[in-house]
Design a protein around this motif. Structure first.
Motif, PDB file in Angstrom:
ATOM      1  N   MET A   1      28.365   7.196  -1.857  1.00 20.43           N
ATOM      2  CA  MET A   1      27.501   8.364  -1.945  1.00 20.43           C
ATOM      3  C   MET A   1      26.029   7.964  -2.015  1.00 20.43           C
ATOM      4  O   MET A   1      25.163   8.654  -1.478  1.00 20.43           O
ATOM      5  N   LEU A   2      25.745   6.860  -2.690  1.00 19.93           N
ATOM      6  CA  LEU A   2      24.364   6.365  -2.722  1.00 19.93           C
ATOM      7  C   LEU A   2      23.879   6.105  -1.302  1.00 19.93           C
ATOM      8  O   LEU A   2      22.763   6.497  -0.926  1.00 19.93           O
ATOM      9  N   HIS A   3      24.710   5.451  -0.499  1.00 20.10           N
ATOM     10  CA  HIS A   3      24.324   5.164   0.877  1.00 20.10           C
ATOM     11  C   HIS A   3      24.276   6.445   1.722  1.00 20.10           C
ATOM     12  O   HIS A   3      23.454   6.564   2.632  1.00 20.10           O
TER      13      HIS A   3
ATOM     14  N   SER B   1       0.818  -1.218   0.000  1.00 21.63           N
ATOM     15  CA  SER B   1       0.000   0.000   0.000  1.00 21.63           C
ATOM     16  C   SER B   1       0.849   1.264   0.000  1.00 21.63           C
ATOM     17  O   SER B   1       0.389   2.326  -0.439  1.00 21.63           O
ATOM     18  N   ASN B   2       2.080   1.160   0.506  1.00 22.11           N
ATOM     19  CA  ASN B   2       2.977   2.324   0.539  1.00 22.11           C
ATOM     20  C   ASN B   2       4.033   2.279  -0.555  1.00 22.11           C
ATOM     21  O   ASN B   2       4.985   3.071  -0.527  1.00 22.11           O
ATOM     22  N   LEU B   3       3.868   1.391  -1.519  1.00 25.64           N
ATOM     23  CA  LEU B   3       4.846   1.264  -2.590  1.00 25.64           C
ATOM     24  C   LEU B   3       5.041   2.557  -3.381  1.00 25.64           C
ATOM     25  O   LEU B   3       6.182   2.902  -3.727  1.00 25.64           O
ATOM     26  N   PRO B   4       3.961   3.319  -3.695  1.00 26.15           N
ATOM     27  CA  PRO B   4       4.177   4.607  -4.390  1.00 26.15           C
ATOM     28  C   PRO B   4       5.093   5.559  -3.618  1.00 26.15           C
ATOM     29  O   PRO B   4       5.890   6.277  -4.216  1.00 26.15           O
ATOM     30  N   LEU B   5       4.965   5.550  -2.283  1.00 30.81           N
ATOM     31  CA  LEU B   5       5.832   6.404  -1.458  1.00 30.81           C
ATOM     32  C   LEU B   5       7.283   5.968  -1.595  1.00 30.81           C
ATOM     33  O   LEU B   5       8.189   6.810  -1.723  1.00 30.81           O
ATOM     34  N   TYR B   6       7.529   4.665  -1.582  1.00 29.15           N
ATOM     35  CA  TYR B   6       8.891   4.153  -1.750  1.00 29.15           C
ATOM     36  C   TYR B   6       9.440   4.477  -3.142  1.00 29.15           C
ATOM     37  O   TYR B   6      10.604   4.840  -3.284  1.00 29.15           O
ATOM     38  N   LEU B   7       8.600   4.347  -4.161  1.00 31.65           N
ATOM     39  CA  LEU B   7       9.058   4.639  -5.528  1.00 31.65           C
ATOM     40  C   LEU B   7       9.401   6.119  -5.686  1.00 31.65           C
ATOM     41  O   LEU B   7      10.382   6.468  -6.356  1.00 31.65           O
ATOM     42  N   ASP B   8       8.599   6.981  -5.076  1.00 33.25           N
ATOM     43  CA  ASP B   8       8.939   8.413  -5.080  1.00 33.25           C
ATOM     44  C   ASP B   8      10.260   8.635  -4.350  1.00 33.25           C
ATOM     45  O   ASP B   8      11.076   9.474  -4.764  1.00 33.25           O
ATOM     46  N   GLY B   9      10.468   7.881  -3.272  1.00 32.76           N
ATOM     47  CA  GLY B   9      11.729   7.985  -2.536  1.00 32.76           C
ATOM     48  C   GLY B   9      12.915   7.546  -3.369  1.00 32.76           C
ATOM     49  O   GLY B   9      14.003   8.130  -3.279  1.00 32.76           O
ATOM     50  N   VAL B  10      12.728   6.506  -4.197  1.00 38.58           N
ATOM     51  CA  VAL B  10      13.796   6.058  -5.092  1.00 38.58           C
ATOM     52  C   VAL B  10      14.169   7.165  -6.071  1.00 38.58           C
ATOM     53  O   VAL B  10      15.354   7.431  -6.324  1.00 38.58           O
ATOM     54  N   LEU B  11      13.155   7.843  -6.620  1.00 38.69           N
ATOM     55  CA  LEU B  11      13.417   8.934  -7.565  1.00 38.69           C
ATOM     56  C   LEU B  11      14.166  10.084  -6.886  1.00 38.69           C
ATOM     57  O   LEU B  11      15.081  10.667  -7.477  1.00 38.69           O
ATOM     58  N   VAL B  12      13.775  10.402  -5.655  1.00 35.75           N
ATOM     59  CA  VAL B  12      14.479  11.466  -4.919  1.00 35.75           C
ATOM     60  C   VAL B  12      15.918  11.061  -4.654  1.00 35.75           C
ATOM     61  O   VAL B  12      16.844  11.871  -4.811  1.00 35.75           O
ATOM     62  N   THR B  13      16.136   9.812  -4.274  1.00 33.68           N
ATOM     63  CA  THR B  13      17.486   9.323  -4.014  1.00 33.68           C
ATOM     64  C   THR B  13      18.350   9.402  -5.269  1.00 33.68           C
ATOM     65  O   THR B  13      19.499   9.860  -5.219  1.00 33.68           O
ATOM     66  N   ILE B  14      17.820   8.962  -6.397  1.00 33.78           N
ATOM     67  CA  ILE B  14      18.572   9.008  -7.659  1.00 33.78           C
ATOM     68  C   ILE B  14      18.866  10.453  -8.051  1.00 33.78           C
ATOM     69  O   ILE B  14      19.974  10.771  -8.511  1.00 33.78           O
ATOM     70  N   LYS B  15      17.895  11.328  -7.854  1.00 30.55           N
ATOM     71  CA  LYS B  15      18.094  12.750  -8.167  1.00 30.55           C
ATOM     72  C   LYS B  15      19.223  13.341  -7.320  1.00 30.55           C
ATOM     73  O   LYS B  15      20.116  14.026  -7.846  1.00 30.55           O
ATOM     74  N   LEU B  16      19.177  13.088  -6.021  1.00 28.61           N
ATOM     75  CA  LEU B  16      20.228  13.588  -5.137  1.00 28.61           C
ATOM     76  C   LEU B  16      21.590  13.038  -5.534  1.00 28.61           C
ATOM     77  O   LEU B  16      22.592  13.768  -5.556  1.00 28.61           O
TER      78      LEU B  16
ATOM     79  N   GLY C   1      16.216  -1.242   2.747  1.00 27.83           N
ATOM     80  CA  GLY C   1      17.493  -1.910   2.517  1.00 27.83           C
ATOM     81  C   GLY C   1      17.519  -2.658   1.197  1.00 27.83           C
ATOM     82  O   GLY C   1      18.523  -2.645   0.477  1.00 27.83           O
ATOM     83  N   LEU C   2      16.411  -3.315   0.852  1.00 29.67           N
ATOM     84  CA  LEU C   2      16.345  -4.045  -0.414  1.00 29.67           C
ATOM     85  C   LEU C   2      16.419  -3.092  -1.609  1.00 29.67           C
ATOM     86  O   LEU C   2      17.045  -3.404  -2.633  1.00 29.67           O
ATOM     87  N   LEU C   3      15.787  -1.930  -1.477  1.00 28.90           N
ATOM     88  CA  LEU C   3      15.845  -0.940  -2.565  1.00 28.90           C
ATOM     89  C   LEU C   3      17.263  -0.412  -2.748  1.00 28.90           C
ATOM     90  O   LEU C   3      17.739  -0.267  -3.885  1.00 28.90           O
ATOM     91  N   TYR C   4      17.946  -0.121  -1.641  1.00 22.79           N
ATOM     92  CA  TYR C   4      19.342   0.306  -1.746  1.00 22.79           C
ATOM     93  C   TYR C   4      20.204  -0.799  -2.351  1.00 22.79           C
ATOM     94  O   TYR C   4      21.116  -0.531  -3.147  1.00 22.79           O
ATOM     95  N   LEU C   5      19.918  -2.036  -1.990  1.00 21.52           N
ATOM     96  CA  LEU C   5      20.674  -3.163  -2.530  1.00 21.52           C
ATOM     97  C   LEU C   5      20.485  -3.279  -4.039  1.00 21.52           C
ATOM     98  O   LEU C   5      21.450  -3.524  -4.776  1.00 21.52           O
ATOM     99  N   CYS C   6      19.264  -3.085  -4.496  1.00 19.21           N
ATOM    100  CA  CYS C   6      18.993  -3.141  -5.941  1.00 19.21           C
ATOM    101  C   CYS C   6      19.719  -2.018  -6.681  1.00 19.21           C
ATOM    102  O   CYS C   6      20.312  -2.243  -7.745  1.00 19.21           O
TER     103      CYS C   6
END
Length: 232
Positions: free
Chosen positions: A165-167, A10-25, A202-207
């Protein structure tokens, strides 16, 4: 213990938005950091102390202080000065994304500069002699021979810096940004399920780490293939 998949789904969209923010940063910080690291690396290999010392001092201070302290100084510390709040830079310095990118770029520029400087010092003397024999000027020598060669040899070390830097971008959640870690903190605080929330992060960072490693392996195969041992 049962893993609650429904909360994560149910919170997957929030995580996906977080992935985009992480990649942007990550991308902005690396681009700015590398742009700063190239002149700093060149300064670090200079024989002139007037040129070398400022770059050495910069890299020494930045590498000798924690990333979190640097981020707090930029995001929270500068705001205490009235001159900063009244300046034209305040709209930028009051923005969490700008401050995070600036702090990350400053940090990675110091490490990248030392990586590049070490790679420049390791340049085979024969390459330099061959360039001089062709009558290359000093500027052309750096542009055509030293920098491209050093950047290629620095790829293995620089890949480690990129992954670090990703971490490191996970610290952005402390200054209100909703990156991957920020999404996990939000899910944890709303549903009181820290295990599920942070395991997913953690799994998202691992991917993302796996993708970066593969990309750098391909880059090394492309630009460092000539250094690999020849097969019998």
């Amino acid at each position: 213990m049962i893993f609650d998949y429904n909360v994560i789904w149910s919170n997957l969209p929030l995580y996906l938005d977080g992935v985009l923010v992480t990649i942007k940063l990550l991308l902005i910080s690396l681009a700015l950091g590398l742009a700063m690291a190239v002149p700093l690396g060149l300064m670090r290999v200079s024989k002139s102390q007037l040129v070398n010392f400022p770059a050495w001092l910069y890299t020494y201070v930045i590498r000798g202080t924690p990333m979190l302290v640097q981020l707090f100084l930029i995001y929270y510390g500068l705001a205490q000065f009235e001159g900063v709040r009244d300046s034209m830079l305040w709209p930028y310095l009051s923005d969490a994304t700008f401050c995070a990118c600036l702090a990350f770029a400053i940090n990675t520029s110091a490490y990248s500069a030392e990586i590049l400087a070490g790679s420049l010092r390791a340049t085979p003397h024969g390459e330099i002699e061959a360039a001089k024999a062709m009558g290359m000027s000093r500027a052309k020598l750096y542009r055509r021979i030293l920098l491209p060669s050093a950047l290629r040899r620095a790829l293995p070390q620089y890949s480690n810096e990129v992954i670090m830097m990703l971490h490191t971008t996970s610290l952005a959640s402390i200054v209100t940004l909703i990156d991957i870690t920020g999404a996990a903190r939000t899910v944890s605080s709303q549903h009181y399920l820290p295990f599920e929330a942070f395991i997913t992060a953690g799994l998202l960072y691992l991917c993302l780490t796996f993708v970066l490693v593969r990309l750098f392996k391909l880059a090394e195969r492309r630009w460092l293939g000539y250094m690999a041992p020849r097969k019998a």
